[in-house]
Design an enzyme around this catalytic site. Structure first.
Site: not given
Length: 515
Positions: A36, A287, A422-423
């Site tokens: 443990d 964008d 975007g682009l």
């Protein structure tokens, strides 16, 4: 209790270990069998800490169960005090040692150590890590700050003329998600408001610091999962109000500044009028408008999940399609937020349920833990990590807060960069047949086309199938909208009573949704 490969939270003694490791001058004696003692790895390998956690294990073995394991614990506690000379000691049992019922608290009291000894009763089979951290912090605060509490009913004294307002920052721990940087960011923000910080706890605090918590005018709870219980006790005992706004995102940070300024009696406008975050402008830039209405699934601890949903919806223009948490103690706040966005809350600590929900919803972005990062990678969906549990790469060397105005900048970068913008979207469409940018190759940050093909196979839950030529045609759709195209086409086919989607069905659906 459920056997699982992955788990969002460890047992409660791991939460106690996070508190002890975060503080200075505190030592944790953990009654635990050999085997443990794995938790050291969490701090040294994942968080990259320079030293081991301040934990002494009794590490009894199977052969010791026939003898006196209580004496083993007392010897370990006595030797830990002699070796480390802590200012305060935590004592408790791991989930396995809990079964033998040796009572570490009573055994430690019998040693009469000359320091505060805080016994921890953490039910390992009913509770988990964050609760264990919260309970441990509460017990420490009550033990160390309690002797300095005023008599019940004593009104809180007015602040002396000329003294700057002051507060405590509560909640940051070891192994917390960006807690170190959040503390720096919020401390700097408070400095702009001419507010001093008395104590940051538990991160970096000593037992003597906890004894001074009552000196502050009010408390700021950065992480309710850890510090809410202790803050409520401080409010009842010392009359200290607490700030409830968690400053993640622009809107929440502005609300935070207003709440803090009101409690401190200062003017918030110099900070509000001079905010330096770029998120508002970047999210409106040309964008970024291509990101509007991107479908996002969010899962994590309650604080970060609810905050992320607000930022996604209000500040980035995303559409929240899923929201959930593994923190059942804070499920109420997640349910309330889910109702706001009109989605069904997912309250579970089973990662397989989370994976099934993500596969069902097919979001365009996943915000979650390291579990969701693995799930999203298999499903071919962009992902950003917003919450613990996390892995080593989520403890960067750079300054990377989640809170405050600079934290909002980090959120924008972290969430938006995995998406196609975007682009890039136009270029993907224009050059998709190019040999260097062919769709079959798959984008570099997502799994291979083979894995993706396996991911987008038709669900067995519905009667609608896909003809092989229709599946091939679907691959020509850019990957970042392919999931949406599949959903729309299947919805169209279902409405039209079509059992098998062909190429003609695909283009009929495109024309239908393009009107």
């Amino acid at each position: 209790m459920q056997l699982t490969v992955w788990t969002y939270e460890g047992p409660p003694h791991v939460g106690a270990m996070r508190i002890a490791t975060a503080m200075e001058g505190v030592h944790y004696v953990l009654h635990a069998p050999q085997g443990d003692t794995y938790a050291d790895l969490l701090f040294t390998m994942i968080e990259r800490r320079k030293k081991r956690p301040p934990v002494t294990y009794t590490t009894f073995q199977a052969r010791d169960l026939g003898s006196d394991t209580a004496e083993i614990f007392k010897t370990a506690a006595r030797e830990a005090y002699d070796r480390f000379k802590p200012q305060a000691m935590l004592v408790g049992a791991s989930c396995t040692a809990e079964l033998i019922q040796d009572d570490p608290g009573g055994l430690a009291r019998a040693l009469n150590l000359p320091i505060p000894v805080v016994p921890l009763e953490l039910p390992s089979y009913q509770r988990k890590e964050n609760w264990g951290a919260s309970e441990t912090f509460y017990r420490l605060v009550r033990t160390l700050a309690g002797p300095n509490a005023p008599p019940p009913g004593t009104p809180r004294p007015e602040r002396e003329p000329g003294r700057r307002p002051c507060c405590n920052l509560l909640g940051p721990t070891a192994l917390g998600f960006r807690h170190r940087d959040d503390v720096t960011e919020i401390t700097n923000l408070l400095g702009l408001l001419d507010i001093d910080v008395v104590v940051v706890a538990p991160l970096g605090a000593t037992p003597a610091d906890l004894a001074r918590l009552g000196e502050a005018d009010f408390n700021i709870v950065l992480y309710p999962e850890i510090a809410e219980t202790a803050a409520r006790w401080l409010e009842r005992t010392f009359g200290q109000p607490q700030v409830t706004a968690v400053p993640i995102g622009i809107g929440a940070t502005r609300e935070f500044v207003v709440q803090v300024a009101k409690l401190a009696g200062v003017d918030p406008m110099p900070v509000l009028s001079g905010q330096r975050s770029r998120l508002p402008w970047y999210s409106r830039s040309i964008d970024s408008t291509y990101l509007t209405a991107k479908r996002v699934f969010i899962f994590g601890d309650a604080t970060h999940a609810v905050a992320a949903a607000r930022v996604a919806d209000e500040e980035l223009g995303f559409t929240v399609v899923g929201l959930g948490t593994y923190a059942r103690e804070f499920a109420r706040s997640v349910r309330a937020a889910a109702e706001t966005y009109g989605v069904e809350p997912l309250i579970t600590d089973d990662y397989l349920q989370v994976e099934a929900k993500i596969a069902e919803l097919q979001p365009e972005l996943v915000l979650g833990t390291q579990m969701e990062r693995h799930i999203a990678k298999r499903l071919g969906i962009p992902c950003a990590v917003i919450s613990a549990p996390v892995h080593v790469q989520d403890y960067p060397a750079r300054y990377s807060p989640q809170m405050g105005f600079e934290g909002a900048n980090v959120l924008f970068d972290t969430w938006v960069h995995p998406l196609t913008m975007g682009l890039e979207e136009h270029l993907l469409t224009m050059f998709r047949e190019d040999f260097e940018f062919h769709d079959e190759a798959g984008p570099s940050h997502l799994p291979s086309a083979a894995a993706e093909t396996e991911t987008v196979a038709p669900s067995s839950a519905g009667p609608i199938g896909w003809a092989p030529e229709a599946e091939q045609e679907l691959k020509k759709v850019p990957f970042f909208v392919r999931g949406k195209a599949r959903r729309n086409t299947e919805q169209f086919a279902q409405n039209m009573g079509v059992a098998t989607i062909t190429v003609e069905t695909l283009y009929d659906a495109k024309a239908h949704f393009g009107r």
